[in-house]
Design an enzyme around this catalytic site. Structure first.
Site, PDB file in Angstrom:
ATOM      1  N   ASP A  59       0.860  -1.186   0.000  1.00 58.15           N
ATOM      2  CA  ASP A  59       0.000   0.000   0.000  1.00 58.15           C
ATOM      3  C   ASP A  59       0.895   1.235   0.000  1.00 58.15           C
ATOM      4  N   GLN A  84      -5.016   8.293  -5.493  1.00 58.10           N
ATOM      5  CA  GLN A  84      -6.432   8.625  -5.394  1.00 58.10           C
ATOM      6  C   GLN A  84      -6.613   9.606  -6.546  1.00 58.10           C
ATOM      7  N   SER A  85      -7.255   9.163  -7.625  1.00 53.47           N
ATOM      8  CA  SER A  85      -7.166   9.908  -8.888  1.00 53.47           C
ATOM      9  C   SER A  85      -8.439  10.659  -9.263  1.00 53.47           C
ATOM     10  N   SER A 126       0.262  15.054 -13.877  1.00 54.58           N
ATOM     11  CA  SER A 126      -1.038  15.295 -14.509  1.00 54.58           C
ATOM     12  C   SER A 126      -1.201  16.727 -14.993  1.00 54.58           C
ATOM     13  N   GLU A 128      -3.738  18.279 -14.536  1.00 59.12           N
ATOM     14  CA  GLU A 128      -4.471  18.981 -13.466  1.00 59.12           C
ATOM     15  C   GLU A 128      -3.559  19.961 -12.732  1.00 59.12           C
ATOM     16  N   TYR A 150      -6.397  17.339  -5.276  1.00 56.44           N
ATOM     17  CA  TYR A 150      -5.718  16.347  -6.132  1.00 56.44           C
ATOM     18  C   TYR A 150      -4.592  17.013  -6.921  1.00 56.44           C
ATOM     19  N   LYS A 154      -0.574  16.332  -6.797  1.00 56.59           N
ATOM     20  CA  LYS A 154       0.224  15.944  -7.971  1.00 56.59           C
ATOM     21  C   LYS A 154       1.415  16.881  -8.169  1.00 56.59           C
ATOM     22  N   ARG A 185     -11.886   2.992 -18.533  1.00 54.02           N
ATOM     23  CA  ARG A 185     -11.941   4.162 -17.653  1.00 54.02           C
ATOM     24  C   ARG A 185     -12.976   3.937 -16.549  1.00 54.02           C
ATOM     25  N   GLY A 186     -12.686   4.405 -15.334  1.00 52.34           N
ATOM     26  CA  GLY A 186     -13.651   4.310 -14.240  1.00 52.34           C
ATOM     27  C   GLY A 186     -14.941   5.032 -14.600  1.00 52.34           C
ATOM     28  N   ARG A 279     -17.978  21.504  -9.244  1.00 52.42           N
ATOM     29  CA  ARG A 279     -16.890  21.409  -8.260  1.00 52.42           C
ATOM     30  C   ARG A 279     -16.660  22.757  -7.567  1.00 52.42           C
TER      31      ARG A 279
HETATM   32  P1  NDP Z   1      -7.235   4.756 -11.683  1.00 52.47           P
HETATM   33  O1  NDP Z   1      -8.021   5.528 -10.677  1.00 52.47           O
HETATM   34  O2  NDP Z   1      -7.955   3.960 -12.717  1.00 52.47           O
HETATM   35  O3  NDP Z   1      -6.264   3.732 -10.908  1.00 52.47           O
HETATM   36  C1  NDP Z   1      -5.626   4.085  -9.705  1.00 52.47           C
HETATM   37  C2  NDP Z   1      -4.846   2.894  -9.179  1.00 52.47           C
HETATM   38  O4  NDP Z   1      -4.196   3.264  -7.954  1.00 52.47           O
HETATM   39  C3  NDP Z   1      -5.705   1.655  -8.861  1.00 52.47           C
HETATM   40  O5  NDP Z   1      -5.001   0.519  -9.256  1.00 52.47           O
HETATM   41  C4  NDP Z   1      -5.803   1.719  -7.338  1.00 52.47           C
HETATM   42  O6  NDP Z   1      -6.023   0.464  -6.746  1.00 52.47           O
HETATM   43  C5  NDP Z   1      -4.417   2.223  -6.996  1.00 52.47           C
HETATM   44  N1  NDP Z   1      -4.324   2.777  -5.641  1.00 52.47           N
HETATM   45  C6  NDP Z   1      -5.033   3.811  -5.129  1.00 52.47           C
HETATM   46  N2  NDP Z   1      -4.661   4.022  -3.872  1.00 52.47           N
HETATM   47  C7  NDP Z   1      -3.692   3.120  -3.556  1.00 52.47           C
HETATM   48  C8  NDP Z   1      -2.922   2.828  -2.410  1.00 52.47           C
HETATM   49  N3  NDP Z   1      -3.073   3.520  -1.271  1.00 52.47           N
HETATM   50  N4  NDP Z   1      -2.009   1.833  -2.465  1.00 52.47           N
HETATM   51  C9  NDP Z   1      -1.859   1.112  -3.588  1.00 52.47           C
HETATM   52  N5  NDP Z   1      -2.558   1.330  -4.704  1.00 52.47           N
HETATM   53  C10 NDP Z   1      -3.473   2.318  -4.688  1.00 52.47           C
HETATM   54  O7  NDP Z   1      -6.234   5.791 -12.363  1.00 52.47           O
HETATM   55  P2  NDP Z   1      -5.679   5.844 -13.894  1.00 52.47           P
HETATM   56  O8  NDP Z   1      -5.243   4.499 -14.298  1.00 52.47           O
HETATM   57  O9  NDP Z   1      -6.627   6.607 -14.719  1.00 52.47           O
HETATM   58  O10 NDP Z   1      -4.418   6.796 -13.711  1.00 52.47           O
HETATM   59  C11 NDP Z   1      -3.134   6.266 -13.350  1.00 52.47           C
HETATM   60  C12 NDP Z   1      -2.287   7.377 -12.737  1.00 52.47           C
HETATM   61  O11 NDP Z   1      -2.135   8.431 -13.682  1.00 52.47           O
HETATM   62  C13 NDP Z   1      -2.893   8.016 -11.494  1.00 52.47           C
HETATM   63  O12 NDP Z   1      -1.806   8.390 -10.667  1.00 52.47           O
HETATM   64  C14 NDP Z   1      -3.573   9.268 -12.021  1.00 52.47           C
HETATM   65  O13 NDP Z   1      -3.666  10.249 -11.019  1.00 52.47           O
HETATM   66  C15 NDP Z   1      -2.602   9.661 -13.123  1.00 52.47           C
HETATM   67  N6  NDP Z   1      -3.154  10.402 -14.237  1.00 52.47           N
HETATM   68  C16 NDP Z   1      -4.238   9.906 -14.925  1.00 52.47           C
HETATM   69  C17 NDP Z   1      -4.720  10.572 -16.041  1.00 52.47           C
HETATM   70  C18 NDP Z   1      -5.880  10.064 -16.799  1.00 52.47           C
HETATM   71  O14 NDP Z   1      -6.439  10.841 -17.613  1.00 52.47           O
HETATM   72  N7  NDP Z   1      -6.280   8.811 -16.648  1.00 52.47           N
HETATM   73  C19 NDP Z   1      -4.057  11.816 -16.508  1.00 52.47           C
HETATM   74  C20 NDP Z   1      -2.912  12.203 -15.743  1.00 52.47           C
HETATM   75  C21 NDP Z   1      -2.470  11.509 -14.652  1.00 52.47           C
HETATM   76  P3  NDP Z   1      -7.507  -0.125  -6.429  1.00 52.47           P
HETATM   77  O15 NDP Z   1      -7.897  -0.886  -7.681  1.00 52.47           O
HETATM   78  O16 NDP Z   1      -7.273  -0.994  -5.269  1.00 52.47           O
HETATM   79  O17 NDP Z   1      -8.420   1.030  -6.163  1.00 52.47           O
HETATM   80  P1  GDR Z   2     -10.638  15.359 -14.562  1.00 51.95           P
HETATM   81  O1  GDR Z   2     -11.646  14.277 -15.193  1.00 51.95           O
HETATM   82  O2  GDR Z   2     -11.211  16.043 -13.381  1.00 51.95           O
HETATM   83  O3  GDR Z   2     -10.159  16.217 -15.694  1.00 51.95           O
HETATM   84  O4  GDR Z   2      -9.465  14.424 -14.011  1.00 51.95           O
HETATM   85  P2  GDR Z   2     -13.231  14.113 -15.104  1.00 51.95           P
HETATM   86  O5  GDR Z   2     -13.597  13.229 -16.217  1.00 51.95           O
HETATM   87  O6  GDR Z   2     -13.672  13.730 -13.724  1.00 51.95           O
HETATM   88  O7  GDR Z   2     -13.775  15.613 -15.372  1.00 51.95           O
HETATM   89  C1  GDR Z   2     -13.499  16.320 -16.568  1.00 51.95           C
HETATM   90  C2  GDR Z   2     -14.351  17.577 -16.625  1.00 51.95           C
HETATM   91  O8  GDR Z   2     -15.714  17.203 -16.852  1.00 51.95           O
HETATM   92  C3  GDR Z   2     -16.543  17.985 -16.001  1.00 51.95           C
HETATM   93  N1  GDR Z   2     -17.798  17.262 -15.730  1.00 51.95           N
HETATM   94  C4  GDR Z   2     -17.929  16.123 -15.033  1.00 51.95           C
HETATM   95  N2  GDR Z   2     -16.995  15.321 -14.455  1.00 51.95           N
HETATM   96  C5  GDR Z   2     -17.429  14.185 -13.832  1.00 51.95           C
HETATM   97  N3  GDR Z   2     -16.527  13.360 -13.290  1.00 51.95           N
HETATM   98  N4  GDR Z   2     -18.755  13.853 -13.756  1.00 51.95           N
HETATM   99  C6  GDR Z   2     -19.728  14.635 -14.311  1.00 51.95           C
HETATM  100  O9  GDR Z   2     -20.922  14.325 -14.232  1.00 51.95           O
HETATM  101  C7  GDR Z   2     -19.289  15.821 -14.998  1.00 51.95           C
HETATM  102  N5  GDR Z   2     -19.947  16.792 -15.683  1.00 51.95           N
HETATM  103  C8  GDR Z   2     -19.034  17.654 -16.118  1.00 51.95           C
HETATM  104  C9  GDR Z   2     -15.704  18.196 -14.744  1.00 51.95           C
HETATM  105  O10 GDR Z   2     -16.218  19.323 -14.001  1.00 51.95           O
HETATM  106  C10 GDR Z   2     -14.325  18.421 -15.349  1.00 51.95           C
HETATM  107  O11 GDR Z   2     -14.152  19.782 -15.663  1.00 51.95           O
HETATM  108  C11 GDR Z   2      -8.994  13.317 -14.774  1.00 51.95           C
HETATM  109  C12 GDR Z   2      -8.474  12.263 -13.772  1.00 51.95           C
HETATM  110  O12 GDR Z   2      -8.153  11.093 -14.476  1.00 51.95           O
HETATM  111  C13 GDR Z   2      -7.237  12.763 -13.063  1.00 51.95           C
HETATM  112  O13 GDR Z   2      -6.704  11.722 -12.269  1.00 51.95           O
HETATM  113  C14 GDR Z   2      -6.219  13.177 -14.134  1.00 51.95           C
HETATM  114  O14 GDR Z   2      -5.057  13.665 -13.519  1.00 51.95           O
HETATM  115  C15 GDR Z   2      -6.813  14.242 -15.027  1.00 51.95           C
HETATM  116  O15 GDR Z   2      -7.966  13.705 -15.656  1.00 51.95           O
HETATM  117  C16 GDR Z   2      -5.851  14.686 -16.114  1.00 51.95           C
END
Ligand code: NDP
Ligand code: GDR
Length: 325
Positions: A59, A84-85, A126, A128, A150, A154, A185-186, A279
């Site tokens: 962890d 925590q993303s 990121s 962000e 967040y 970062k 994607r989540g 937000r």
């Molecule tokens: P996700 O949220 O899909 O995945 C996050 C991962 O981190 C999961 O595997 C989660 O595990 C793990 N995790 C969270 N907390 C802990 C902890 N305390 N110890 C161990 N593992 C942990 O993120 P993404 O794959 O989308 O993104 C990957 C990385 O890139 C992140 O750091 C994110 O902030 C960064 N990022 C993402 C972008 C994007 O657009 N996707 C853009 C820029 C940066 P579990 O399955 O157990 O929850």
């Molecule tokens: P972001 O992604 O905050 O850019 O972070 P997200 O998809 O959550 O939001 C993007 C934009 O969309 C607007 N929005 C909403 N967002 C969500 N989640 N749900 C809604 O219903 C909604 N409606 C409008 C938000 O306000 C925001 O402006 C992601 C994550 O993957 C981070 O971990 C990563 O670092 C950045 O992208 C780059």
């Protein structure tokens, strides 16, 4: 130990971890992943490669668990993707987000430094961090102005990576990745929330889709393209930081237009704005300039915005169709 390259991925169960693990397996890496203990497994994204990767419990909050994993797996490369993303959660849980997303980076770096300083390290920084953008498009030199706990966390992770590189000569790189998406994607992130909503509405399982800020603009790319950039950074002669982006931005409203349009629906008939989803402070616009990555890494994205949206909607249609009504 063999001559095979070994990689350790924190966050292997996340979107990027799943794509990166497949990418590295295709290149004949021995792939190790960090997973945290939970009462129900969260391995859905890596189910199909489960027997090809070696998973270790640890962890980001537990320093010694990270040291032990690095000692056990003895990787050549560490990709620190765990965090925590989700931005809204960071407003509700700012301290926990700081522990995971900021201090967690230092813990992984310390584990690397202690066990083997020759390990190459990738940090998932990121876009962000640019938050209230100071110039457009954003480059590696653009000043940072994060707009969420967040984003602030970062920024810490970004600078501690640079600091360890400068202080201890670690091969530590920071990839400043703009939003990247995929069918993995989540579902709480806006793109997947829309593609899932479109599929459910099309198949009669849902009527309305509630969203927040429709004006927000993002530079959206495909996760499969972005993990290639992570790997390329660690194959260079010297460590450095790179912006990874498509250079094209679209609004949430445009994403809705393409996604609903793809299945013959009009988004205005189904989308409702819910003020509760706004937000406390949002990032209104992001658009990256990835020229450095193109010149030095030879990296360019393959998948366009429209291809990405259609890929996500098609995947959700297929999945929702299979779900019991
Ligand atoms: P996700 O949220 O899909 O995945 C996050 C991962 O981190 C999961 O595997 C989660 O595990 C793990 N995790 C969270 N907390 C802990 C902890 N305390 N110890 C161990 N593992 C942990 O993120 P993404 O794959 O989308 O993104 C990957 C990385 O890139 C992140 O750091 C994110 O902030 C960064 N990022 C993402 C972008 C994007 O657009 N996707 C853009 C820029 C940066 P579990 O399955 O157990 O929850
Ligand atoms: P972001 O992604 O905050 O850019 O972070 P997200 O998809 O959550 O939001 C993007 C934009 O969309 C607007 N929005 C909403 N967002 C969500 N989640 N749900 C809604 O219903 C909604 N409606 C409008 C938000 O306000 C925001 O402006 C992601 C994550 O993957 C981070 O971990 C990563 O670092 C950045 O992208 C780059």
């Amino acid at each position: 130990m063999t001559n095979q390259r070994r990689a350790l991925i924190t966050g292997i169960t996340g979107q990027d971890g799943a794509y990166l693990a497949r990418f590295l397996l295709d290149r004949d890496y021995e792939v190790h992943g960090v997973v945290r203990r939970s009462s129900t497994e969260t391995f859905e994204r890596i189910n199909s490669i489960r027997d090809q990767v070696c998973l270790h419990q640890a962890d980001l909050l537990d320093q010694l668990s990270l040291v032990r994993v690095v000692e056990k797996s003895r990787p050549h490369e560490v990709y620190n993707l765990a965090a925590q993303s989700f931005v809204p959660t960071s407003f509700d849980q700012p301290l926990l987000t700081g522990e995971f997303t900021a201090l967690g980076v230092t813990r992984v770096l310390e584990a690397v430094r202690l066990v083997d300083p020759a390990i190459r390290f990738y940090q998932a920084s990121s876009s962000e961090m640019f938050g209230k953008v100071q110039e457009e498009p954003q480059t590696e030199q653009t000043p940072l102005w994060p707009r969420s706990p967040y984003g602030v966390a970062k920024v810490y992770g970004h600078w501690i990576t640079i600091n360890f590189r400068e202080s201890y000569d670690l091969f530590a790189c920071s990839g400043i990745l703009f939003n990247h998406e995929s069918p993995l994607r989540g579902k709480e992130f806006v793109t997947r929330k829309i593609s899932d909503g479109v599929a459910r509405i099309k198949l009669g399982r849902q009527q309305k889709l509630k969203l927040g800020n429709l004006d927000a603009q993002r530079d959206w790319g495909f996760a499969g393209d972005y993990v290639r950039a992570m790997w390329l950074m660690l194959q260079q002669d010297a460590p450095d930081d790179y912006v990874i982006a498509t250079g094209v931005k679209h609004s949430v409203r445009e994403f809705c237009e393409v996604a609903f349009g793809h299945v013959g629906l009009t988004w205005q008939d189904h989308v409702e704005v819910d003020q509760a989803l706004l937000r406390p402070a949002d990032v209104n616009t992001l658009c990256g300039d990835a020229r450095k990555a193109k010149t030095q890494l030879g990296w360019e994205p393959d998948v366009s915005f429209k291809e990405l949206v259609r890929m996500m909607v098609d995947a959700d249609l297929e999945r929702v169709r299979k779900e019991a009504t």
